[in-house]
Each structure stands twice: as structure tokens, then as C-alpha cells.
Design a protein around this motif. Structure first.
Motif, PDB file in Angstrom:
ATOM      1  N   SER B 201       0.828  -1.208   0.000  1.00 52.49           N
ATOM      2  CA  SER B 201       0.000   0.000   0.000  1.00 52.49           C
ATOM      3  C   SER B 201       0.863   1.259   0.000  1.00 52.49           C
ATOM      4  O   SER B 201       0.366   2.344  -0.223  1.00 52.49           O
ATOM      5  CB  SER B 201      -0.897   0.013   1.238  1.00 52.49           C
ATOM      6  OG  SER B 201      -0.082  -0.009   2.399  1.00 52.49           O
ATOM      7  N   ASP B 202       2.129   1.105   0.260  1.00 50.76           N
ATOM      8  CA  ASP B 202       2.972   2.275   0.459  1.00 50.76           C
ATOM      9  C   ASP B 202       4.301   2.118  -0.291  1.00 50.76           C
ATOM     10  O   ASP B 202       5.352   1.895   0.311  1.00 50.76           O
ATOM     11  CB  ASP B 202       3.217   2.435   1.970  1.00 50.76           C
ATOM     12  CG  ASP B 202       3.525   3.862   2.334  1.00 50.76           C
ATOM     13  OD1 ASP B 202       4.003   4.610   1.453  1.00 50.76           O
ATOM     14  OD2 ASP B 202       3.306   4.239   3.500  1.00 50.76           O
ATOM     15  N   PRO B 240      -3.345  -3.758  -2.622  1.00 55.19           N
ATOM     16  CA  PRO B 240      -2.830  -2.608  -1.880  1.00 55.19           C
ATOM     17  C   PRO B 240      -3.835  -2.001  -0.902  1.00 55.19           C
ATOM     18  O   PRO B 240      -3.446  -1.566   0.194  1.00 55.19           O
ATOM     19  CB  PRO B 240      -2.458  -1.616  -2.985  1.00 55.19           C
ATOM     20  CG  PRO B 240      -2.176  -2.488  -4.178  1.00 55.19           C
ATOM     21  CD  PRO B 240      -3.165  -3.616  -4.069  1.00 55.19           C
ATOM     22  N   ALA B 241      -5.117  -1.999  -1.260  1.00 60.16           N
ATOM     23  CA  ALA B 241      -6.117  -1.447  -0.339  1.00 60.16           C
ATOM     24  C   ALA B 241      -6.153  -2.282   0.934  1.00 60.16           C
ATOM     25  O   ALA B 241      -6.299  -1.750   2.048  1.00 60.16           O
ATOM     26  CB  ALA B 241      -7.491  -1.433  -1.005  1.00 60.16           C
ATOM     27  N   THR B 243      -3.649  -4.141   2.163  1.00 62.26           N
ATOM     28  CA  THR B 243      -2.452  -3.961   2.989  1.00 62.26           C
ATOM     29  C   THR B 243      -2.486  -2.600   3.697  1.00 62.26           C
ATOM     30  O   THR B 243      -1.917  -2.436   4.771  1.00 62.26           O
ATOM     31  CB  THR B 243      -1.153  -4.112   2.165  1.00 62.26           C
ATOM     32  OG1 THR B 243      -1.188  -3.229   1.040  1.00 62.26           O
ATOM     33  CG2 THR B 243      -0.966  -5.533   1.677  1.00 62.26           C
ATOM     34  N   LYS B 244      -3.186  -1.651   3.097  1.00 56.47           N
ATOM     35  CA  LYS B 244      -3.355  -0.346   3.762  1.00 56.47           C
ATOM     36  C   LYS B 244      -4.133  -0.561   5.056  1.00 56.47           C
ATOM     37  O   LYS B 244      -3.774  -0.036   6.117  1.00 56.47           O
ATOM     38  CB  LYS B 244      -4.107   0.606   2.823  1.00 56.47           C
ATOM     39  CG  LYS B 244      -4.276   2.015   3.348  1.00 56.47           C
ATOM     40  CD  LYS B 244      -4.576   2.976   2.205  1.00 56.47           C
ATOM     41  CE  LYS B 244      -4.669   4.406   2.679  1.00 56.47           C
ATOM     42  NZ  LYS B 244      -6.035   4.770   3.096  1.00 56.47           N
TER      43      LYS B 244
END
Ligand SMILES: Cc1ncc(C[n+]2csc(CCOP(=O)(O)OP(=O)(O)O)c2C)c(N)n1
Ligand code: SF4
Lengths: 389, 324
Positions: B201-202, B240-241, B243-244
């Protein structure tokens, strides 16, 4: 000028490694191999070589690291024995399939279990189908010579196959003998520099090493490995001849001892051959036509040479320092299969001896000859020398 | 100066992709993002990456002979030994350089990729050995919390309640009950190492850590939470959403341990309950039907809260106290 040193087999091998001065050596101790990597580490510590040592945490990592190093383009060595070789097993196959000319002395030791630190050949036989060249050395001098020969052979472009040098645990590795050490320069010139074609570190021409190889190519790659070993078979006489030029010592696929007119022949690997030669001499003094065949090269298996050495003899006894559970002993079954093509098949017999370092005496080695002379061999009867029954 | 967008764009403009398209990882898989971002960062910084990979999805899907998705030198050896393999290559590099036999004078950097199985479990010994010996390499773990290549078996990283074929949820068992192994602490405890977590996510946090890892002289390790869309039972676009959410629920805190010095690199302003994370992932669906699993979630909440508090305290307590 070559110098003669009174040293152990382990030291002799370490001296060969010092003179080869490999780029990288991975080291992990296991009795009776340990002194090889210890001597070598001392050479590094003393600046006698500028090799980068990788003192790994296991044999599995030793073999893994030498694969990484050899793939990177470095001349790379390690050494092991028995359970160390067993722990490496998975990567031993991978090293061969990646066509990396790694050189590895194996100080033969019984493979657990039960655990035993003394010598037999169960370790070497266990990896016989891994795709490595396997050379065998009767004594320290041969172990020294074979280490140098293996380096040259493994790196030949048409060969590119890793090589093991087998020497017997304790008997050879720890026994002190006179060993002739060549000049450093002579060895350096003999082995030359290894210039790999596709090193991992050639960043301008990136190559993928060790890809996934499915049913569409795997077979072909195995076929190529087979070609590498066939080429090793062709190259061996040349490399032996070149080595003879710098050392005066003559090697071949087979060490043939008093074989010209021999009728009763023993086949045995490594250090027991010294005892067998003594026994052959004793028999010859009594007028018995005894002889000995000691393979220096086990893989590629010199079938043709074996056949021509044994065809037409009265009897052949094969001594194995390992068992193949539920099957015929490993060397015996190969010799027997080679003899399928003999014009005049000799009588044959299988003898297992010396497991786990059990002593091998001359009187013990007289037994197979006696049974052969009496015509008492049975090709289907595995017999045991020195077994307490 | 951390790697910036401009450097990356330059690289993209040149179409000099170290890791290219055309691999056969599942659409939406987070593993290739990790591989691409890491190798691009290395390139953008002017390094020549030489890559090793452990057996796993990333390896089998990118190097199907005679094809390869790697435009840079790459080596695969076996499942459990990528760290040892790379340490051999790194030793060869030092040796050949020392002997003046290397064809290039460009700065080579070694990067090893491993899945969680190849890192937490079967490969831990070889990784630990390589770090202890101080080889100069960066190990990147793409953590999808299971053996995905072989079909969703449990690993030492699989969280409790996640559906896994070797520890399935059945009539009398709620699947795996053990928590994840704390791999970053294990690696950090080697002391001579830069160890960090990152998440898909980052990317910029990750790339900054890749840069730190590459510049660190000696071993470095980054664990990246990188969902397997297939066995996590999530939509392809959601990696990614999710893992955010893992970061926001303290499930996967972003921090580093640089030779013993802790630093949290993202401190979310508002935390969410871990249940929200668990409910967003399909592989927990079955466990959620078991009433006992709610207790497990409570335990997990307590655990992540406590770990966060500890991290804050470690950060405070270890400030500038480099161990090596
Ligand atoms: C010694 C050995 N044991 C088992 C396997 C089978 N195997 C290959 S990949 C794999 C799992 C990989 O899992 P992980 O490391 O988490 O990577 P992922 O597949 O999730 O990307 C297993 C069990 C193997 N190749 N070698
Ligand atoms: S199975 Fe999972 S980890 Fe493997 S390629 Fe597909 S999404 Fe990625």
C-alpha cells in the motif's frame, strides 16, 4: 622442483587447493573431511592464497553457496563427507544441471544410520546418479593429483560438469604418507584461468540461471548433461596425459595391477586396493595368476575398459564397501552389467567388506581369491568379508 | 536523498525495466509489484542489481524456460537456499573484484527474493547464516502468508483463522490457531542487520527502505506484506487497499530495526479494529462462522495493541543506540 612432504591425505588435498587458489571456497566441517577445510582456512589466514572463504552454517548452504559462486563465474570448491553430502544432496543435482564445474573432495565415510564416522563408500554411491564426475583415489598422492586433474577436466567447455574426488576416511585423510607436491607455478599453469561463458556477474549480458524447466525442455537438458559426461569420458585421457607431462605420474580410467596374464581378478576401489595389491603379490609368488583392477574413474563409468580388462578371465571378484539394500552391491552390479557383453564370461562373485571403517586385512582379501580358485563363486550370493556371524 | 519520482520516471522513459511484463503471475498478485519496485529502485540509484529467488510463485511464474521476465542477472537454485546462493554469488563478486577479474566496474548489488515459506520456515537457517556472516545483500520477503505456489498450505506466517489446506477449518477445528512468527524481530536480533517491514500500500515507504537496505553495508532485510489475490479470496484490484488496512489496524506496522535501533515509519492517525481487516479478506470467511473465532479476534486485537505499545517504547528506548 617438486617437493616430497610427509603429510596426511587431507593436507595433500588442501595443498592442491592452495596451489589451485580458487576464487571461492565454502567450508563446513564433518569428520573425517574437517582437516581439509581447516588446513585451507589456515592458508587463507596466512595469506598463502587470496581465496574468499565462506564458512557457512551447514553443508546444504555450502553446496548452495558454491552454486551461487560458480554461477557468478568464480572457480569454486568445497569438501564434505557422508551426512554432509547427504544434506547437500538436493543441490548436488542442481549444481550438475546448471553445468557448474565445482570441484569437491569427498572423504568417504559411512552414511548414517546408525551414525558412524569411519570410512565406507555409501556416501559416494548415494550420489552416483547426480550427474557429477566421480574420481577415486587410493592414497594421498592420488588424492592430491586427482584434485588438480578434476579442476582442469570439469572446466573444459565441452564437459562443464562438477567433479568429486573420493578418498577414504581416516585411512587416506588422516594417514601420513610421502606425497610429491608439484611446483606452485606448474599447477597454476596446468589449471589456467576459468573463463565461463555465461557468468551471472556479466551484467551487460544478463542471463537467467536455474529457470523452471518443464516437460518441453527438461528432457533435452538431461540429454545435454549426458553429453557432458560422454565428453568427460573422451577428455579424460587427454587431461591425464597433460598431467603426466607435469608430474610424471600416469593415470587412466583403470589402475591395472599385474593384469597382463591374470586369471583371477579382484575389482576394488580406493585404499583397499593397496592391500589387494599386496595380496596379489603373495598369490603371484605362489604361482597363482592373480591381478587387480582399481577404477580411478567411476563416473563416467568406464564400461568399455572394464569389459576389455575382464573379458576372458577365469574369475572376477568385486569388492564393495557399501551395500545396496535389497539389491546387488553397487559396483558389483555395474561390473556384472558390463560383463554382459563379454565374449568369454568369467565366473563372478560379490563381496561386501569394510563397512563403517571395519579393518581390511590381507587374510580377508585372500578369501575371495581362494573361493574363485576353488570355483566356488556364485553370482547370486552376496558374501561378507570380516562380518561377525 | 531518497529515491524520487523523477529518477523512476527517467528509468521508465528509457524502458529499461529490470523486471518486465510477460510473466505468468496471477493478475492482481502483489509479488511482482515488490520485485519491480525493488529492482527499479536499485537501477534508479545507479546500481546494477543481481537477483536471486527462492522457489515459489515469483520464481516459477517469471522464468519458464526458454522465457524470462528478468532483464537483469537472475539465479534460482532451490526453495530454502536463496540466501546461501546469493551469499556465494556475493563472495564470488568480492573475490573476482579483488583479483581484477570482473568485467565491469559498475556497482553491483545483490537482492534475494523469497516467499514466506522460503523465509519464515524452510529457508530460515540459510538466511540466518548469511546474515550472521555479514554478506552484503538485501533480502526481500514477499509475505503472502502461505505456500501459494503449492496451493495455499499454511506457513509460519499464516495468521490464525486463515483458510489453509494443511490446517483446514473443519467440524471440530478452527484451522490454524498459532499467531504469525515475528520474522522481523528474528532477523533484527542478528544485530548486524537493517530489518524493516513494508507494504504494497505504500510503495514510497518501501522504496525508501530498499534504498536504505542497499546502502547499508552488510545484510538487509525487508518483509513486504504482499497479498495473494487468489488464495486470500480478494478481488484482483484489492491487494494494496487491503495492505493499507493491515497498516491501519496495526496488523502490519511499518517500522524498521536498524542495527538495534527501532523506528516506526508510519504512524496512522486513526486506528481501525483488526476485525475490519479480517472481515475484508475471503480466506477468513469460514473461520468467522465459528463462534470461537470471535475470541481469537479479541486476542489478536490485544496482541496488536500491545505490540504497537511495545514498538513505541522500543523506538523511544533505542534511539541512537546502534548495537553494531
Ligand atoms: C525442499 C522442497 N520442499 C518443498 C518444495 C515444494 N514447494 C515449492 S514452492 C513451495 C511453497 C512456496 O511458498 P512461499 O515460499 O510462501 O512462496 P509463494 O509460493 O507463496 O510465492 C513449496 C512447498 C520444494 N520445492 N522444495
Ligand atoms: S497464486 Fe497467489 S501468490 Fe501465486 S501468483 Fe497467484 S496471486 Fe500471486
Amino acid at each position: 622442483m617438486p617437493t616430497k612432504l610427509a603429510i596426511t591425505g587431507a593436507a595433500a588435498v588442501a595443498h592442491a587447493m592452495r596451489q589451485i587458489n580458487p576464487d571461492v571456497v565454502a567450508a563446513y566441517p564433518i569428520t573425517p573431511q574437517t582437516p581439509i577445510v581447516e588446513y585451507f582456512a589456515q592458508f587463507v589466514a596466512d595469506g598463502a592464497v587470496d581465496t574468499v572463504m565462506v564458512p557457512v552454517e551447514s553443508e546444504h548452504s555450502a553446496m548452495s553457496a558454491v552454486v551461487g559462486s560458480a554461477a557468478a563465474g568464480a572457480r569454486t570448491m568445497t569438501a564434505t563427507a557422508a551426512n554432509g553430502l547427504a544434506l547437500m544432496f538436493e543441490i548436488v543435482y542442481i549444481a550438475a544441471s546448471m553445468r557448474l564445474p565445482i570441484v569437491m573432495p569427498i572423504v568417504n565415510r559411512a552414511l548414517s544410520g546408525p551414525i558412524n564416522i569411519h570410512g565406507d563408500h555409501s556416501d559416494a554411491y548415494a550420489v552416483r546418479d547426480a550427474g557429477w564426475i566421480q574420481l577415486f583415489a587410493e592414497n594421498s598422492q592420488e588424492a592430491y593429483d586427482m584434485t588438480i586433474i578434476a579442476t582442469k577436466l570439469a572446466e573444459r567447455e565441452e564437459v562443464l560438469t562438477p567433479a568429486m574426488i573420493n578418498l577414504d576416511g581416516f585411512i587416506t585423510s588422516h594417514g601420513v604418507e610421502g606425497v610429491e607436491i608439484l611446483d606452485d607455478e606448474a599447477v597454476k599453469n596446468f589449471v589456467g584461468l576459468w573463463e565461463p561463458k555465461y557468468p551471472l556477474l556479466d551484467i551487460d549480458n544478463p542471463i537467467t540461471h536455474g529457470p523452471l524447466d518443464l516437460f518441453d525442455y527438461y528432457f533435452e537438458h538431461h540429454r545435454q548433461q549426458q553429453e557432458g559426461l560422454k565428453n568427460a569420458y573422451k577428455a579424460l585421457p587427454e587431461v591425464f596425459a597433460e598431467y603426466e607431462k607435469i608430474s610424471g605420474r600416469k593415470y587412466d580410467f583403470l589402475d591395472l595391477y599385474r593384469m597382463d596374464d591374470a586369471e583371477y581378478v579382484m575389482v576394488v576401489l580406493n585404499s583397499a586396493a593397496s592391500t589387494a595389491k599386496y595380496v596379489v603379490d603373495e598369490l603371484r609368488e605362489k604361482g597363482i595368476k592373480a591381478g587387480l583392477v582399481k577404477p580411478w574413474v567411476f563416473t563416467p563409468f568406464p564400461k568399455k575398459e572394464i569389459l576389455s580388462a575382464l573379458d576372458g578371465r577365469k574369475a572376477v571378484v568385486v569388492l564393495d564397501r557399501a551395500m545396496s539394500f535389497g539389491k546387488e552391491a553397487p559396483l558389483y552390479s555395474l561390473i556384472k552389467s558390463a560383463l554382459y557383453e563379454a565374449k568369454e564370461k568369467p565366473m563372478i562373485g560379490s563381496y561386501v567388506y569394510g563397512l563403517g571403517g571395519r579393518d581390511v586385512t590381507p587374510s580377508m582379501l585372500h578369501i575371495p581369491f581362494e573361493e574363485a580358485i576353488k570355483g566356488e563363486l556364485d553370482p547370486n550370493d552376496e558374501r561378507y568379508l570380516g562380518l561377525k556371524e | 536523498m531518497p529515491v524520487n519520482m523523477k529518477q523512476l520516471i527517467n528509468l521508465v522513459d528509457k524502458e529499461d525495466w529490470p523486471f518486465t511484463q510477460g510473466h505468468r503471475l496471477c493478475p492482481g498478485c502483489n509479488a511482482p509489484m515488490v520485485a519491480k519496485w525493488a529492482t527499479m529502485t536499485a537501477k534508479a540509484l545507479g546500481y546494477e542489481p543481481v537477483v536471486g529467488a527462492a522457489t515459489g510463485c515469483l520464481e516459477v511464474s517469471t522464468t519458464i524456460y526458454p522465457f524470462t521476465a528478468w532483464n537483469i542477472p537472475y539465479i534460482h537454485n532451490a526453495f530454502e537456499n536463496v540466501a546461501a546462493t546469493i551469499s556465494g554469488a556475493e563472495a564470488a563478486y568480492r573475490s573476482l573484484k579483488n583479483r581484477g577479474r570482473l568485467k565491469t566496474d559498475k556497482p553491483i548489488k545483490f537482492i534475494a527474493f523469497g516467499g514466506d515459506g522460503g523465509t519464515y520456515d524452510i529457508g530460515l537457517q540459510s538466511l540466518s547464516g548469511a546474515i550472521e556472516r555479514g554478506h552484503d545483500f538485501l533480502y526481500i520477503l514477499y509475505d503472502n502468508e502461505g505456500y501459494m505456489n503449492t496451493g495455499n498450505q499454511r506457513s509460519g506466517s499464516t495468521p490464525p483463522g486463515a483458510d489453509a489446506t494443511t490446517e483446514p477449518i473443519g467440524k471440530v477445528k478452527t484451522g490454524k490457531v498459532m499467531f504469525k512468527k515475528n520474522i522481523v524481530e528474528i532477523i533484527g536480533a542478528h544485530e548486524n542487520v537493517y530489518a524493516a517491514t513494508a507494504s504494497t500500500s505504500d510503495p514510497f515507504d518501501f522504496m525508501a527502505k530498499v534504498e536504505k537496505g542497499l546502502k547499508h553495508e552488510g545484510p538487509a532485510f525487508i518483509a513486504v506484506l504482499a497479498p495473494c489475490v487468489r488464495f486470500w479470496r480478494i478481488p484482483e484490484s484489492d491487494g494494496p487497499a487491503i495492505t493499507k488496512l493491515a497498516v491501519e489496524t496495526k496488523y502490519w506496522p511499518l517500522y524498521e530495526i536498524d542495527r538495534g535501533v527501532y523506528k516506526i515509519t508510519r504512524k496512522p492517525r486513526n486506528f481501525k479494529p483488526i476485525e475490519e481487516y479480517i472481515r475484508s479478506i475471503g480466506r477468513f470467511r469460514k473461520a468467522l462462522q465459528h463462534p470461537e473465532y470471535m475470541e481469537m479476534i479479541e486476542e489478536m486485537q490485544k496482541y496488536v495493541d500491545t505490540r504497537w505499545e511495545r514498538l513505541l517504547k522500543f523506538e523511544e528506548a533505542t534511539k541512537d543506540m546502534y548495537l553494531r
